[in-house]
Design a protein around this motif. Structure first.
Motif, PDB file in Angstrom:
ATOM      1  N   LEU A   1      31.546  33.710  45.093  1.00 49.74           N
ATOM      2  CA  LEU A   1      32.054  34.832  45.889  1.00 49.74           C
ATOM      3  C   LEU A   1      33.441  35.225  45.397  1.00 49.74           C
ATOM      4  N   GLU A   2      34.274  34.198  45.123  1.00 43.57           N
ATOM      5  CA  GLU A   2      35.627  34.484  44.627  1.00 43.57           C
ATOM      6  C   GLU A   2      35.581  35.306  43.342  1.00 43.57           C
ATOM      7  N   LEU A   3      34.744  34.851  42.407  1.00 42.74           N
ATOM      8  CA  LEU A   3      34.661  35.559  41.122  1.00 42.74           C
ATOM      9  C   LEU A   3      34.222  37.001  41.325  1.00 42.74           C
TER      10      LEU A   3
ATOM     11  N   ALA B   1      31.318  28.773  36.482  1.00 38.09           N
ATOM     12  CA  ALA B   1      32.474  27.988  36.048  1.00 38.09           C
ATOM     13  C   ALA B   1      33.502  28.834  35.292  1.00 38.09           C
ATOM     14  N   SER B   2      33.314  30.153  35.261  1.00 36.58           N
ATOM     15  CA  SER B   2      34.240  31.010  34.511  1.00 36.58           C
ATOM     16  C   SER B   2      35.627  30.978  35.120  1.00 36.58           C
ATOM     17  N   PRO B   3      36.675  31.144  34.284  1.00 33.51           N
ATOM     18  CA  PRO B   3      38.024  31.305  34.822  1.00 33.51           C
ATOM     19  C   PRO B   3      38.158  32.660  35.531  1.00 33.51           C
ATOM     20  N   TRP B   4      39.168  32.798  36.394  1.00 34.38           N
ATOM     21  CA  TRP B   4      39.308  34.008  37.209  1.00 34.38           C
ATOM     22  C   TRP B   4      39.483  35.268  36.389  1.00 34.38           C
ATOM     23  N   TRP B   5      40.113  35.124  35.191  1.00 35.68           N
ATOM     24  CA  TRP B   5      40.440  36.339  34.435  1.00 35.68           C
ATOM     25  C   TRP B   5      39.236  36.917  33.710  1.00 35.68           C
ATOM     26  N   LEU B   6      38.135  36.174  33.672  1.00 40.02           N
ATOM     27  CA  LEU B   6      36.973  36.676  32.933  1.00 40.02           C
ATOM     28  C   LEU B   6      36.352  37.911  33.609  1.00 40.02           C
ATOM     29  N   PRO B   7      36.028  37.832  34.921  1.00 41.30           N
ATOM     30  CA  PRO B   7      35.515  39.060  35.550  1.00 41.30           C
ATOM     31  C   PRO B   7      36.549  40.176  35.544  1.00 41.30           C
ATOM     32  N   VAL B   8      37.842  39.796  35.634  1.00 42.16           N
ATOM     33  CA  VAL B   8      38.890  40.827  35.638  1.00 42.16           C
ATOM     34  C   VAL B   8      38.876  41.573  34.302  1.00 42.16           C
ATOM     35  N   ALA B   9      38.876  40.803  33.197  1.00 43.40           N
ATOM     36  CA  ALA B   9      38.869  41.433  31.868  1.00 43.40           C
ATOM     37  C   ALA B   9      37.624  42.297  31.692  1.00 43.40           C
ATOM     38  N   GLY B  10      36.473  41.780  32.133  1.00 37.62           N
ATOM     39  CA  GLY B  10      35.235  42.545  32.011  1.00 37.62           C
ATOM     40  C   GLY B  10      35.289  43.848  32.781  1.00 37.62           C
TER      41      GLY B  10
ATOM     42  N   THR C   1      30.990  32.552  27.931  1.00 42.40           N
ATOM     43  CA  THR C   1      29.958  33.358  28.572  1.00 42.40           C
ATOM     44  C   THR C   1      28.550  32.912  28.239  1.00 42.40           C
ATOM     45  N   THR C   2      28.370  32.112  27.201  1.00 40.20           N
ATOM     46  CA  THR C   2      26.991  31.768  26.852  1.00 40.20           C
ATOM     47  C   THR C   2      26.714  30.268  26.842  1.00 40.20           C
ATOM     48  N   ALA C   3      27.733  29.446  27.011  1.00 35.29           N
ATOM     49  CA  ALA C   3      27.479  28.004  26.958  1.00 35.29           C
ATOM     50  C   ALA C   3      27.918  27.329  28.252  1.00 35.29           C
ATOM     51  N   GLY C   4      27.485  26.116  28.428  1.00 36.46           N
ATOM     52  CA  GLY C   4      27.943  25.318  29.556  1.00 36.46           C
ATOM     53  C   GLY C   4      27.515  25.829  30.917  1.00 36.46           C
TER      54      GLY C   4
ATOM     55  N   ILE D   1      25.696  33.940  38.012  1.00 34.76           N
ATOM     56  CA  ILE D   1      25.774  34.102  39.463  1.00 34.76           C
ATOM     57  C   ILE D   1      24.658  34.981  40.016  1.00 34.76           C
ATOM     58  N   GLY D   2      24.491  36.165  39.431  1.00 38.91           N
ATOM     59  CA  GLY D   2      23.633  37.158  40.076  1.00 38.91           C
ATOM     60  C   GLY D   2      22.160  37.014  39.782  1.00 38.91           C
ATOM     61  N   GLU D   3      21.799  36.320  38.706  1.00 39.05           N
ATOM     62  CA  GLU D   3      20.394  36.312  38.342  1.00 39.05           C
ATOM     63  C   GLU D   3      19.673  35.112  38.938  1.00 39.05           C
ATOM     64  N   VAL D   4      20.401  34.352  39.776  1.00 37.19           N
ATOM     65  CA  VAL D   4      19.888  33.050  40.153  1.00 37.19           C
ATOM     66  C   VAL D   4      18.641  33.117  41.026  1.00 37.19           C
TER      67      VAL D   4
END
Lengths: 195, 355, 188
Positions: B46-48, B92-101, B139-142, B219-222
């Protein structure tokens, strides 16, 4: 004074990359780092200055029907000289620029200036024009190269200038990054011009 | 001008819908899937999502202010873009990833072309492509499995718990589609073992987990089931139309059935295409991204072509491409083809004399 | 007719002058370029066998695409072998200089040239990655994703596997060449 304008017009007002959109292939291909940008820019400037001067000298000896092949031979000779000298004395940069050195032959800036300027002007003005345009091209490459290298690797000229926590925007040094950065810079220049 | 607007022959029916109501309803339809993500992955998802939405909205407002055009962030389109971008991320993404996207999607993907309605490609997908190209390892591993409710259903991360223990590592730490991809490479896994795992994938049990969402992934495709719930709502409200998603999913089904098996044509079990439909981002992409009004064809025939094209590219990427999942690139590629599709599928007005 | 002959003649003169100048410059640069290439290869070999004093070619393998060199110390005793392994990775030929000790364990490897994806596969040039190959023997040449111990580069399993397999393939054919040199080995 007129000569000075001839020299500086290639920097911004008639910049070969951003305004005339010439020589875009090497612009996109070699600007992933500033070092490559400088190497490519200097090589092109060298070729441009010498091909302009030779063409200006022999312009009256060449029948107009064969002027294009004649120009190409002159340009190709200087490119080959640059290729050989770079390979001998700067093997590292030569390795990075690779195929793009021989491709200077078909860089539109060089044939364009030969046809549009050197074939109609005297030696001094042609050399000045070649140097100015070449430096304008170099400048454009350096600007694009710096933006891409800083964003895409966090470095400038190979030195880390951003903190280690910076996660590089990899796309900037990949091919799409070249198109994006160049497109945005061109757009900004047009925006400024139209204001 | 009339050529631009009159897509089909008269009479035209007017509907009481606006950009604003459409976008807010799409956001509403995405909410159940977001709730599923919170349940399976924790509050972090939700935070992301909120980071993504905020960044998208603020960027849009700033850009419109700089362009000195009316600020339209209340129409909800930036909210949907931000939401979809976060939906494409690993929890597990850092907060800045959705921001940058979001910043990239709104500036380069949308506003630079002139804002909503002028963008040639779906901004959210463009944002995702930017993130994948820029930070491929993030974005593609882990991928993480759903931690807190891991044991809610008895299956583990990919429902492959009861596999032989000598299966190489890659098989047990990937998304379901990552597994399906690895099976096709004889350098990674032997033929016999590949068949055992393949049977596990094309299994009602696995598909049930995929449907409810107890799997590793973004997150969204789960949860395919809750995404379908949202899609059903939008279809009921006539916000998305059925031709694109149906032709898209049908194409994937047929092609996977024909080419998906590892022992040549038609060697796949009938459940394998079902697995491919519920795994990965196909449901999210087909219903919420491919149907984007701005970037999909306006003609009916065009929509079939668009959906089939997306399906073909998706299957090609999934089976033989370099990535395990191809939904986002397939939609982006077909987005580019939309003007061409529209041009060749304009219906002939009734009664026009051929000149 | 005469006009066209003149055109050809002018072009001929220009090309003759141009090729003359180029030939003249080439006579200066060619030896330097050759020397550089030799030096680069020599340095790469020394990179994987720093203690060696000289290298000599002892034969070719893989259809003569790979030349194997013996690395010798000051007193001419054999300390190992080097060869350049080449294989196509994700987007380019990855060339790896490999240094073997005389017991056929890897001393060091060095990636000489590659054009893999920056930030992913291109990370194979980092020393941390190359160090992982040191001390490995033929049987240990396996990437972690395939059950081995070589930790693959994040997001670039293909590149890692390429490097590993290129070395392995060279290993497979090494025997006949090594047999020839065993006899020359100086016993200590």
């Amino acid at each position: 004074m007129r000569l000075f304008q001839e020299f500086t017009k290639g920097f911004v007002k008639e910049n070969p990359v951003f305004v005339m959109a010439l020589g875009l292939c090497p612009t996109l291909a070699v600007t992933s780092s500033v070092e490559n940008a400088i190497g490519m820019g200097m090589a092109a400037t060298f070729v441009l200055a010498f091909s302009n001067s030779i063409i200006s000298l022999i312009k009256n000896l060449i029948p107009s029907k064969i002027r294009i092949p004649a120009y190409i031979v002159v340009i190709a000779s200087f490119v080959t000289i640059v290729d050989m000298v770079m390979n001998a004395y700067f093997p590292e940069i030569h390795k990075n620029l690779g195929l793009f050195i021989p491709l200077i032959v078909v860089n539109c800036i060089i044939l364009g200036r030969a046809e549009a300027f050197a074939s109609k002007n005297n030696l001094l003005r042609s050399v000045i024009d070649g140097l100015g345009m070449g430096l304008g091209f170099t400048l454009a490459l350096i600007v694009i190269g710096s933006i891409r290298e800083i964003l895409g690797a966090g470095q400038l000229l190979g030195y880390n200038i951003l903190p280690a926590t910076y996660k590089p925007v990899l796309v900037a040094i990949l091919a799409p990054g070249a198109f994006l950065v160049m497109g945005i810079l061109m757009g900004l220049m047009n925006l400024k011009k139209n204001k | 001008m009339s050529q631009i607007y009159a897509v089909s022959a008269a009479p035209h029916i007017k509907q009481k819908i606006s950009v604003s109501s459409v976008m807010w309803q799409v956001a509403l339809a995405l909410t159940p899937a977001l709730l599923a993500a919170v349940v399976f992955f924790g509050i972090r998802s939700l935070e992301l999502t909120i980071y993504g939405i905020l960044a998208a909205v603020i960027t849009e407002a700033l850009f419109q202010k700089i362009r000195q055009v009316p600020i339209t962030v209340t129409d909800g389109s930036a909210v949907v873009t931000g939401m979809l971008i976060s939906f494409n991320l690993n929890v597990a993404s850092p907060w800045w990833l959705p921001v940058a996207g979001s910043v990239f999607a709104i500036t380069i993907g949308k506003q630079i072309f002139g804002g909503l309605g002028h963008n040639p490609m779906n901004p959210a997908l463009l944002g995702r492509a930017f993130l994948v190209a820029s930070w491929p390892t993030l974005t593609t591993a882990g991928w993480t499995a759903s931690a807190p409710f891991k044991n809610l259903f008895e299956g583990s991360i990919n429902g492959l718990k009861n596999l032989p223990s000598n299966i190489p590592d890659v098989i047990t730490s990937a998304t379901p589609l990552g597994v399906a991809k690895a099976l096709r490479d004889p350098a990674i896994i032997s033929r016999d073992m590949a068949e055992t795992v393949m049977n596990k994938l094309a299994d009602m049990d696995t598909i049930r987990h995929l449907f409810w969402g107890n799997i590793g992934g973004c997150i969204g495709e789960v949860s395919a089931g809750l995404l379908l719930l949202g899609a059903a709502y939008l279809a009921y409200k006539h916000i998305i139309e059925w031709r694109i998603p149906v032709s898209y999913i049908a194409t994937v089904f047929v092609l996977i059935y024909v080419f998906g098996g590892i022992n040549g044509l038609f060697s796949a079990s009938i459940l394998l295409p079902v697995f491919h439909i519920f795994a990965g981002g196909l449901i999210l992409g087909a219903f919420f991204m491919a149907t984007d009004m701005v970037t999909s064809p306006v003609t009916k025939r065009g929509r079939y072509i668009f959906g089939i094209g997306c399906g073909i590219i998706t299957v090609v990427i999934r089976l033989v491409g370099g990535y395990p999942e191809g939904v986002s690139y397939s939609i982006l590629l077909m987005n580019i083809a939309v003007p061409l599709i529209d041009k060749y599928t304009v219906p002939k007005p009734f009664g026009e004399v051929r000149s | 007719m005469k006009y066209y002959l003149k055109l050809g003649f002018v072009l001929l003169i220009i090309t003759v002058i141009a090729s003359g100048i180029l030939a003249f410059i080439n006579s200066f640069t060619e030896p330097i370029i050759k020397f550089n290439e030799q030096k680069q290869k020599e340095e790469a070999r020394r990179e994987v066998h720093p203690e060696a004093a000289s290298f000599d070619s002892i034969g070719t393998i893989n259809n003569e695409t790979i030349t194997v060199y013996a690395a010798r110390a000051e007193n001419d005793s054999l300390i190992g072998y080097t060869f350049l392994a080449v294989k196509y990775g994700y987007s380019s030929d990855v060339k790896t200089m490999v240094g073997l000790r005389s017991d056929l364990s890897i001393n060091k490897i060095k990636i000489i040239s590659q054009a893999e994806t920056p930030g992913l596969g291109a990370n194979c040039t980092k020393p941390e990655f190359q160090e992982k190959f040191s001390n490995l023997k033929y049987d240990n040449l396996l990437v972690d994703k395939d059950g081995g111990n070589i930790t693959s580069i994040t997001g670039a399993t293909i590149t890692t596997r390429t490097i590993t397999n290129s070395i392995k393939e060279a290993f497979d054919n090494l025997d006949p060449v090594l047999k020839n040199t065993k006899t020359e080995e100086v016993t200590e």
